[in-house]
Design an enzyme around this catalytic site. Structure first.
Site, PDB file in Angstrom:
ATOM      1  N   CYS A 115     -28.317   2.172 -69.125  1.00 12.92           N
ATOM      2  CA  CYS A 115     -29.215   2.706 -70.161  1.00 12.92           C
ATOM      3  C   CYS A 115     -29.955   3.928 -69.641  1.00 12.92           C
ATOM      4  CB  CYS A 115     -30.172   1.597 -70.629  1.00 12.92           C
ATOM      5  SG  CYS A 115     -31.005   1.999 -72.169  1.00 12.92           S
ATOM      6  N   HIS A 122     -26.708  -3.248 -71.797  1.00 11.97           N
ATOM      7  CA  HIS A 122     -27.432  -3.867 -70.685  1.00 11.97           C
ATOM      8  C   HIS A 122     -26.713  -5.110 -70.156  1.00 11.97           C
ATOM      9  CE1 HIS A 122     -31.338  -1.687 -70.780  1.00 11.97           C
ATOM     10  NE2 HIS A 122     -31.030  -1.477 -72.048  1.00 11.97           N
ATOM     11  N   GLU A 166     -27.279  -6.621 -67.467  1.00 12.89           N
ATOM     12  CA  GLU A 166     -28.247  -7.519 -66.807  1.00 12.89           C
ATOM     13  C   GLU A 166     -28.958  -8.410 -67.813  1.00 12.89           C
ATOM     14  OE1 GLU A 166     -28.896  -4.597 -67.787  1.00 12.89           O
ATOM     15  OE2 GLU A 166     -31.038  -4.240 -68.091  1.00 12.89           O
TER      16      GLU A 166
END
Lengths: 236, 773
Positions: free
Chosen positions: A86, A203, A205
């Protein structure tokens, strides 16, 4: 294998990356403050999401001047693994470690939602554990994720198989319906020519635990570990 | 003329919003005429917004104690023990007037302000919820009350600005915006409501309070520089009615910088870890004035400040301006003398100002110096605690609220499918996904139940098995029709939503949005609502731990609906047991849980209750009658039953019956599912519309695997809750039968399209309603 998560003032997904690696993946990880050029012996560097320096000027435009970026560039040149997520992707573009730029989302609104991305190439240390054509459900959360580059660069990216992730519909069509933000050629993630630097807007994560919506992002982090272990095992 | 030479007169005091009596009290406290700076200080601290002068006598009636409450009202936020050595810090606050004057910055700084209230206590913010009220956003030619084209266009701009402002601040700061609600009523056209709730987590032993200690200790200013923005925000914007000139108050609105706030958060928490922070308070409403005087007053001490040391971003600011500035992203810290450097080093790392601007004294006075000359000197306790307290006149309205005409029920067996489709496409009920998607609701990876997926937001705790659930609710229309019962419903629904997620409701926070307290009717509404909240919080065991009162929500003499918004916090012992509202498996049995015993009501009562429903408003333009009667014991039984069922893992989903009644609840559980449809057959004695769309409380729809049915019946019986099997979740059409007649039908896909696109169509494309055409 030790991961380093860079913290810029305004990074806000640093903690999420840290927890995904330290908590879920169970690998050593530490924070790297942006003002230090010392990468603390990390074997992979993550530039996390957020709003480095507030993103008031242009996303990533100030962060690229942080002292740590000098070391990250050097690390990348020496084949170190660098993952930009990002805002991290935006910073990599500003720093010239990846080509192209991000403009405001089509629709001019911040978008936070689950999207589907297709693995276009497994020939990277970030996707080696995935299947080509695999559809990953991973969230996006950004205002400026509309990837753009000139025609020659796009040709080069396509020719060199460096578009690693493309936005698709849940059933894998990379048409306009599957494109959340207007990105050129539905590009969600690209790598550099040497394939050791990857940037993506979604994302991973945030997608490491099924109860939180998806664990599809794990394959990216696991690929990094696998690739690193393989590289150690078979010295080039 | 230099400001020290301005002689304060009664006229100037009146311009500052101080009444003649209040000004006399100022003269009495000081024993002399105040300087202009002192007058400014009194005027902000004794404003309605800061002093609670009209509400104090009533707020005392709220229950504020409970076994888990570590800190009730009176600090920056409430604190609740959540086990494992952790505590939840939470509070809701309004930013209504600024958001009308400048929606983007007004809403943004509303979020910023409430976040600072949380981290000033040492807690890391983990969630924000926003409770919003706007005027109509759809041109409805058949309903004159819905507002003209211009009004609708302005409302859309307000909605857009507020949503962007909330997103701008929360997304950049890095806190997930996980829920809230938004409603649309004509009364909010000229006075939208923007209430923001923030939740944070802290270790119990690491809490910080705003209580100055240790005379001689340094007072350190940290964060953004002080400018001229927001001067008199609290006194002139938040404590007075609006007129046509209100747009000129734009300079009174603060400007937010979420990046600065993020740095301030990190730096404050890091500074707290050094062990040198004695007390800390954010500079919110009334800025440097309130933070210094309140910290001094709470500690029973004084504070002396030298203004020339205050970091300033504009030149030649006067003491008056510096003391009254509401520039954002600033904090005031009392530190341990001799260890200031440890704090300075942290702020230096984050690139923020940290300057010693004064010291704690033992004389109980707030002394403001400008280059050594006294600009103001007032007993701290007098400004912070001895403000006026009013027992304002109270009078019920001469005429009962609401229209004269009650609804006439459709004949039995009428096909209500089209009405249902219009109902689910009405802005109040339509999907809020278009708004939710503009907020980062996942950052920090704790959001276990995302907005729209459950009745409450659920956040897991990384250091614990537990999770926290949060919901905000408030039905202004009901409170207008009956403030006491309406307020009770607000508490009950918020708690019910939390229980539907599987969490046990443990504490509440409230944001009380009302009209002009100087009008006896508004004060009556307020007093009634307080009684309702108190009774419901007692019965449901959710003490009030803090909140905020917002009066003067009137423009051109026209008040909003009295709108108490209640936020309820719940604890889920095992985060893996969190429940969403979506049906999960084909063939699961749909069960209607009802905490109240079935009772046949006279048709006139049903008409009265149903006339206050969302259906009556959306389909017939009727706002009349009374909110449904409330049975708090039944609510409590239902909520306890829901928590027990969730803990047991006996149910697959839970969704409370509220706006739009049972049929809407069923539809929403379908919409959130993977294409499942409810096939339901109901029986009863009441008219069709009342049965299908009535909004009586103490009810929830749950879905159950067939092998858990016996267990569900057992648990329900234990809690004296009726568990009625009403149908199944299946593939195919959505079908609701009542007394043998098919009343509502449609494909889930087409119903879903109507429901999911309505808000975006209105806000993005400016759709016009086809209501009544």
């Amino acid at each position: 294998m030790k991961f380093g998560v860079v913290v810029f003032p305004g990074s806000n997904c640093d903690h999420d990356a840290f927890c995904a690696i330290g908590g879920v993946l169970g690998r050593p990880v530490e924070y790297l403050w942006h003002r230090s050029e010392n990468l603390a012996g990390c074997d992979a560097i993550i530039l996390p999401g957020g709003f480095a320096f507030g993103d008031y000027l242009r996303t990533g435009a100030i962060a690229r001047f942080s002292p740590v970026m000098k070391s990250v560039a050097k690390f990348a040149r020496s084949s170190g693994l660098v993952l930009g997520i990002c805002n991290g992707f935006q910073i990599l573009c500003e720093a010239g470690l990846l080509p192209g730029a991000m403009t405001r989302n089509r629709g001019l609104r911040f978008l936070c939602q689950q999207v589907h991305i297709r693995v276009e190439s497994t020939d990277t240390p970030f996707t080696s554990a995935a299947q080509r054509g695999q559809i990953l459900k991973i969230p996006i959360a950004h205002m400026d994720g509309n990837y753009f580059c000139d025609g020659a660069t796009l040709d080069e990216l396509e020719r060199e198989n460096r578009v690693i992730f493309r936005y698709t519909t849940p059933d894998g069509r990379n048409d306009d319906d599957g494109n959340p933000n207007g990105s050129l050629a539905n590009i969600a993630g690209i790598c550099n020519r040497e394939r050791n630097v990857l940037g993506l807007m979604p994302h991973p994560e945030r997608a490491v635990e099924a109860p939180l919506g998806s664990a599809d992002g794990l394959v990216i982090l696991r690929s990094m570990v696998d690739s690193f272990v393989r590289r150690i095992a078979i010295p080039a | 003329m230099p400001e020290t030479e301005i002689r304060v007169t009664r006229e100037i005091a009146a311009e500052h919003g101080l009444s003649a009596d209040e000004y006399s009290r100022v003269l009495e406290i000081l024993g002399r005429e105040p300087s202009i700076t002192e007058l400014g200080i009194f005027s902000v601290m004794w404003s309605e917004h800061c002093s609670y002068k009209s509400s104090k006598v009533h707020l005392k009636r709220l229950p504020t104690r409970g076994p888990r409450v570590l800190q009730g009202p009176g600090e920056n936020a409430g604190v609740v023990d959540i086990g494992d050595g952790l505590c939840a810090v939470f509070k809701i606050e309004s930013h209504n007037h600024p958001s009308f004057v400048e929606p983007f910055q007004g809403a943004a700084t509303g979020v910023g302000g409430i976040l600072r209230d949380i981290f000033t206590m040492g807690a890391f913010p983990i969630a924000v919820l926003d409770s919003l009220r706007f005027g109509p956003i759809i041109n409805d030619t058949s309903n004159s009350a819905a507002g003209g084209v211009e009004e609708v266009a302005r409302n859309r701009r307000l909605v857009d600005g507020v949503i962007r402002g909330i997103g701008f601040y929360g997304n950049c700061f890095g806190v997930p915006t996980v829920g809230g609600e938004v409603q649309f009523e004509p009364c909010y056209s000229n006075n939208p409501l923007v209430n923001a709730l923030a939740l944070g987590i802290a270790k119990k032993e690491n809490l910080f309070f705003a209580r100055a200690q240790g005379p001689g200790n340094p007072v350190i200013y940290v964060g953004a520089k002080t400018g001229r923005d927001g001067i008199h925000g609290a006194s002139l914007l938040a404590s007075a009615e609006f007129s046509e000139e209100s747009q000129q108050k734009r300079p009174n609105v603060q400007v937010g910088d979420p990046f600065m706030e993020k740095l301030l958060l990190e730096a404050c928490l890091e500074a707290m870890k050094t062990g040198t922070v004695v007390a800390i308070q954010d500079m919110g409403a009334a800025g440097l004035t309130s933070s210094s005087s309140e910290m001094a007053s709470r500690g029973g001490l004084g504070i002396e400040i030298e203004l020339s040391r205050v970091p300033q971003r504009e030149t030649r600011m006067t003491p008056y301006e510096i003391m009254l500035s509401e520039s954002q992203e600033r904090m005031l810290i009392v530190a341990e003398r001799g260890r200031e450097d440890e704090i300075f080093r942290v702020f230096e790392k984050w690139g923020l100002d940290a300057v010693e601007i004064g010291r704690v004294t033992d004389d109980g006075r707030l002394r403001i110096l400008e280059r050594g000359n006294i600009a103001a000197e007032i007993p701290a306790h007098a400004i912070a605690e001895e403000g006026p307290v009013y027992k304002r006149p109270i009078a019920p309205p001469a005429h009962p609220a609401g229209g004269a005409n009650l609804i006439d029920f459709a004949p039995a067996g009428t096909d209500l499918s089209e009405n249902f489709r219009r109902l689910i496409a009405s802005p109040a009920i339509a999907s809020k996904q278009w708004i939710i998607g503009q907020y980062d609701h996942m950052v920090r990876t704790n959001t276990r139940i995302v907005p729209g997926a459950g009745d409450a937001a659920v956040l897991r705790l990384k250091d614990s098995r537990r999770a926290l659930a949060l919901s905000t609710d408030g039905n202004g229309r009901w409170c207008w029709l009956n403030p006491k019962v309406g307020a009770m419903h607000a508490v009950a629904e918020a708690a019910r939503n939390v229980a539907c997620s599987g969490a046990r409701p443990v504490a509440a926070t409230n944001c009380l949005n009302f009209g002009n307290p100087e009008k006896p009717e508004a004060m009556w509404q307020f007093s009634e609502a307080i009684d309702g909240i108190a009774e419901a919080c007692d019965a449901l065991e959710v003490p009030i731990t803090g909140g905020n009162v917002s009066f003067y929500n009137e423009t051109l003499g026209k008040a909003i609906y009295p709108t108490p918004v209640i936020g309820v916090l719940g604890i889920l012992e095992d985060s893996s047991k969190a429940l969403g509202l979506a049906f999960r498996n084909e063939g699961d049995v749909i069960i209607l849980l009802n905490g109240a015993a079935a009772a046949e009501k006279p048709i006139e009562n049903l008409r009265r209750e149903f006339s206050s429903s969302e259906y009556a408003k959306a389909i017939h333009g009727i706002v009349a009658g009374e909110p449904p009667a409330i049975d708090l014991a039944a609510e409590k039984r239902l909520q306890d039953c829901l928590v027990a069922l969730a803990t047991d893992g006996a149910i697959e989903s839970a969704h409370d019956v509220s706006d739009g009644g049972l049929t809407v609840a069923l539809a929403e559980s379908c919409f959130a599912s993977d294409g499942l449809a409810a096939r339901v057959a109901l029986d009863g004695t009441e008219p069709d519309e009342s049965a299908l769309f009535g909004e009586r409380g103490a009810r929830a729809v749950v879905s159950v695997r067939t092998d858990s049915l016996a267990r569900v019946a057992e648990v329900a019986a234990k809690y004296i809750v009726s568990a009625q099997s009403i149908g199944k979740a299946l593939r195919g059409g959505f079908r609701i039968e009542y007394r043998g007649a098919l009343c509502v039908r449609g494909t889930v896909q087409s119903l879903h399209d109507s429901w999911s696109s309505a808000l975006e169509k209105a806000l993005r494309y400016g759709a016009t309603s086809n209501y009544g055409q």
